[in-house]
Design a protein around this motif. Structure first.
Motif, PDB file in Angstrom:
ATOM      1  N   VAL A  22     -12.736  10.742   6.234  1.00  0.00           N
ATOM      2  CA  VAL A  22     -13.180   9.717   5.391  1.00  0.00           C
ATOM      3  C   VAL A  22     -11.848   8.801   4.869  1.00  0.00           C
ATOM      4  O   VAL A  22     -11.939   7.665   4.820  1.00  0.00           O
ATOM      5  N   ALA A  23     -10.787   9.622   4.653  1.00  0.00           N
ATOM      6  CA  ALA A  23      -9.530   8.784   4.227  1.00  0.00           C
ATOM      7  C   ALA A  23      -9.327   7.860   5.504  1.00  0.00           C
ATOM      8  O   ALA A  23      -8.711   6.711   5.147  1.00  0.00           O
ATOM      9  N   THR A  26     -11.526   4.658   5.429  1.00  0.00           N
ATOM     10  CA  THR A  26     -11.145   3.786   4.487  1.00  0.00           C
ATOM     11  C   THR A  26     -10.049   3.019   4.788  1.00  0.00           C
ATOM     12  O   THR A  26      -9.925   1.809   4.564  1.00  0.00           O
ATOM     13  N   ARG A  27      -8.572   3.706   5.267  1.00  0.00           N
ATOM     14  CA  ARG A  27      -7.750   2.887   5.711  1.00  0.00           C
ATOM     15  C   ARG A  27      -7.891   1.938   6.474  1.00  0.00           C
ATOM     16  O   ARG A  27      -7.619   0.704   6.561  1.00  0.00           O
ATOM     17  N   THR A  29     -10.790   0.544   7.792  1.00  0.00           N
ATOM     18  CA  THR A  29     -11.821  -0.436   7.402  1.00  0.00           C
ATOM     19  C   THR A  29     -11.722  -1.257   5.950  1.00  0.00           C
ATOM     20  O   THR A  29     -12.288  -2.448   5.695  1.00  0.00           O
ATOM     21  N   VAL A  31     -13.038  -0.045   3.498  1.00  0.00           N
ATOM     22  CA  VAL A  31     -14.529   0.272   2.863  1.00  0.00           C
ATOM     23  C   VAL A  31     -14.345   1.899   2.474  1.00  0.00           C
ATOM     24  O   VAL A  31     -14.067   2.865   3.483  1.00  0.00           O
ATOM     25  N   THR A  32     -14.592   2.209   1.327  1.00  0.00           N
ATOM     26  CA  THR A  32     -14.702   3.573   1.170  1.00  0.00           C
ATOM     27  C   THR A  32     -16.019   4.268   1.273  1.00  0.00           C
ATOM     28  O   THR A  32     -17.090   3.836   0.506  1.00  0.00           O
ATOM     29  N   PRO A  33     -16.282   5.184   2.138  1.00  0.00           N
ATOM     30  CA  PRO A  33     -17.677   5.929   2.348  1.00  0.00           C
ATOM     31  C   PRO A  33     -17.983   6.576   0.838  1.00  0.00           C
ATOM     32  O   PRO A  33     -17.079   7.211   0.318  1.00  0.00           O
ATOM     33  N   VAL A  34     -19.281   6.749   0.753  1.00  0.00           N
ATOM     34  CA  VAL A  34     -19.826   7.216  -0.507  1.00  0.00           C
ATOM     35  C   VAL A  34     -19.904   8.786  -0.409  1.00  0.00           C
ATOM     36  O   VAL A  34     -20.695   9.030   0.704  1.00  0.00           O
ATOM     37  N   HIS A  47     -20.714  11.628   4.377  1.00  0.00           N
ATOM     38  CA  HIS A  47     -20.417  10.536   3.261  1.00  0.00           C
ATOM     39  C   HIS A  47     -20.951   9.183   4.187  1.00  0.00           C
ATOM     40  O   HIS A  47     -20.607   8.895   5.331  1.00  0.00           O
ATOM     41  N   VAL A  49     -22.229   5.312   5.173  1.00  0.00           N
ATOM     42  CA  VAL A  49     -21.711   3.660   4.959  1.00  0.00           C
ATOM     43  C   VAL A  49     -23.096   3.007   5.597  1.00  0.00           C
ATOM     44  O   VAL A  49     -23.341   3.317   6.533  1.00  0.00           O
ATOM     45  N   THR A 202     -15.306  -5.380   9.351  1.00  0.00           N
ATOM     46  CA  THR A 202     -15.099  -4.864   7.954  1.00  0.00           C
ATOM     47  C   THR A 202     -14.028  -5.758   7.357  1.00  0.00           C
ATOM     48  O   THR A 202     -13.481  -6.721   7.998  1.00  0.00           O
TER      49      THR A 202
END
Length: 210
Positions: A22-23, A26-27, A29, A31-34, A47, A49, A202
């Protein structure tokens, strides 16, 4: 451009280390997955998206807050050596009719089973789906899913990374083309090692996962 294949419900990115993947997502894209919630019993959590429309991608891996499961984890999430696009789900208009139709074509998707997960806000999402016992090797033949009366994950305000392409390669593309789980859902296949990959648009530009 968003080019979601017909009936695509979601893509599965499985990982033995959910937090790290997940980290990394995020790095790469921006975009942070929920947090999607836990799957009681199989010992996983996810998580998601959004991909646009009624489609999403889930990053799924072992849940450190659950005990070791008695059987295999969903999608064999702990089996790949690293993050791997293992499979995809399609959502036919009628799950039982799709299963029956596949069997008449000589393809058995398996009996549907009930699964659930509890979201962080306490909502229980229930769905019926066919086989999810993938191993470490991707499978270009999708499984089938029906969310019934549950709120679809893509309708819950997910961050979205549009999906321009999905691709797959297999040693024998013609053999796979004869195994459609539902009409009109086959991917364009190329000859090569068995693999699934997808590209998303992204804030950091196009990013490929596979």
């Amino acid at each position: 451009m968003n080019a979601i294949p017909p009936l695509l419900d979601h893509l599965v990115l499985a990982t033995p280390d959910l937090g790290t993947t997940v980290a990394d997502f995020t790095r790469r894209t921006g975009v942070t997955p929920v947090p999607g919630g836990a799957h009681p019993g199989p010992g996983t959590r996810n998580h998601p998206v959004g991909l646009g429309g009624r489609s999403h991608r889930e990053i799924i891996g072992p849940d450190p807050e659950q005990p070791e499961p008695a059987g295999p984890r969903t999608f064999g999430a702990d089996r790949p050596a690293g993050p791997t696009v293992l499979t995809r789900a399609i959502s036919p208009p009628d799950l039982d009719a799709a299963i029956s139709g596949a069997r008449t074509r000589g393809v058995d998707p398996g009996a549907p089973r009930q699964m659930s997960r509890r979201t962080p806000d306490g909502t229980v999402l229930r769905r019926r789906l066919t086989g999810t016992d993938a191993g470490a090797v991707p499978d270009p033949v999708p499984f089938l899913i029906d969310w019934g009366d549950s709120r679809h994950p893509a309708a819950s305000g997910l961050p979205v990374t549009p999906l321009p392409t999905v691709s797959a390669s297999v040693p024998d593309p013609e053999a796979v083309r004869t195994r459609p789980a539902a009409p009109g859902t086959s991917l364009d296949l190329t000859e090569g090692p068995t693999a699934l990959s997808f590209t998303v648009d992204t804030p950091n530009g196009p990013v490929v996962f596979g």
